[in-house]
Design an enzyme around this catalytic site. Sequence first.
Site, mmCIF file in Angstrom:
data_model
loop_
_atom_site.group_PDB
_atom_site.id
_atom_site.type_symbol
_atom_site.label_atom_id
_atom_site.label_comp_id
_atom_site.label_asym_id
_atom_site.label_seq_id
_atom_site.Cartn_x
_atom_site.Cartn_y
_atom_site.Cartn_z
ATOM 1 N N LYS A 62 4.104 -37.491 62.044
ATOM 2 C CA LYS A 62 3.354 -37.050 62.496
ATOM 3 C C LYS A 62 2.593 -35.926 62.345
ATOM 4 C CE LYS A 62 4.439 -32.577 59.386
ATOM 5 N NZ LYS A 62 3.729 -31.360 59.803
ATOM 6 N N THR B 155 3.353 -29.412 65.045
ATOM 7 C CA THR B 155 2.454 -29.740 64.777
ATOM 8 C C THR B 155 1.415 -30.230 65.287
ATOM 9 O OG1 THR B 155 3.960 -30.602 62.631
ATOM 10 C CG2 THR B 155 1.315 -31.170 62.399
#
Length: 335
Positions: free
Chosen positions: A194, A251
């Site tokens: 991620k 994120t």
Amino acid sequence: MSERIQSVAVYGAGSWGTALALQLARNGLDVLLWDINATHVENLNRQRENAHYLPGIPFPDKLHCSDDLPTVAAFADYHLVVVPSHVFREMLRKLSPLLNADAAVLWATKGLELETGKLLHQVLEEELPQCRAYGVVSGPTFAAEVARGLPTAMTVAANQPMLAQAVAAAFSAANYRAYISNDVLGVELGGAVKNVLAIAAGISDGLGFGANARVAIVTRGLAEIMRLGAKLGAQPETLMGLAGVGDLVLTCTDNQSRNRRLGLALGQGKSRDAAIAEIGQAVEGAKSALSIGKLAERAGVEMPICQQVYRILYEHLPPKQAVNELLSRDLKAEF
């Protein structure tokens, strides 16, 4: 190992290590926070806060700091490593002669080993063969929000169910909910990949490409995580949960993310080194872009978004050209 954790040694007094130490200490655990920088440790003890990374958040009475590694290692049977991925193996090597077979080792480091592309549990098994109980703490969490006591959820995955339960109980409080998993590999993958995808989302936004492009990156990025996870044996539920899609969305969409901020700067024309220097802290995705490519190549998995991020960071590919190459790929079914 006792069922209820009383004390924890935490290694790495950056923003994330300090935030986790704060959470544990507020829950009544005795916490000793280690850092290699003696001046930093001296400031932490004198100021009773991490003024550099988390200013204005006072330390509880249960939280103390030290740069004496043998003292910290002898402090508890539970050890939480929160150092950047590129020094993870080095940290374990330092700990190895100080820990016995009863020690439980966890990590909140997100990433892979830079040189080899190995998952961090593989590094731990090589460097701490005496360690029978280990696990990873991960999920959609920003350090500043955890430190401020804002509502948070995360995942604790361990190779022993009792360890996962004990660690989840140690973190959990009215503001903090920890879920339990046995999928160490899946939680590690979600936390590592991620970060690279967040750089991609930041690049897209830095180029001014808008919400449509951002959500395409998040969705197709999740497909890359799922493909790699399926090949390596991760549980699909893990990657669709907090440590996977939850961490990915967080994120990619919030500017508290250093990885997203790096991407924004790249999209706005700044160089990699200038952008990282401006951020002033470790940006795990910049390292992971190297190691994920090695892991994906070994697994025979195609990860085009991650590959383009690597090329932007290390081959000086212009961001607009990277996007054009992604959009000009052969058409195919989504699933």
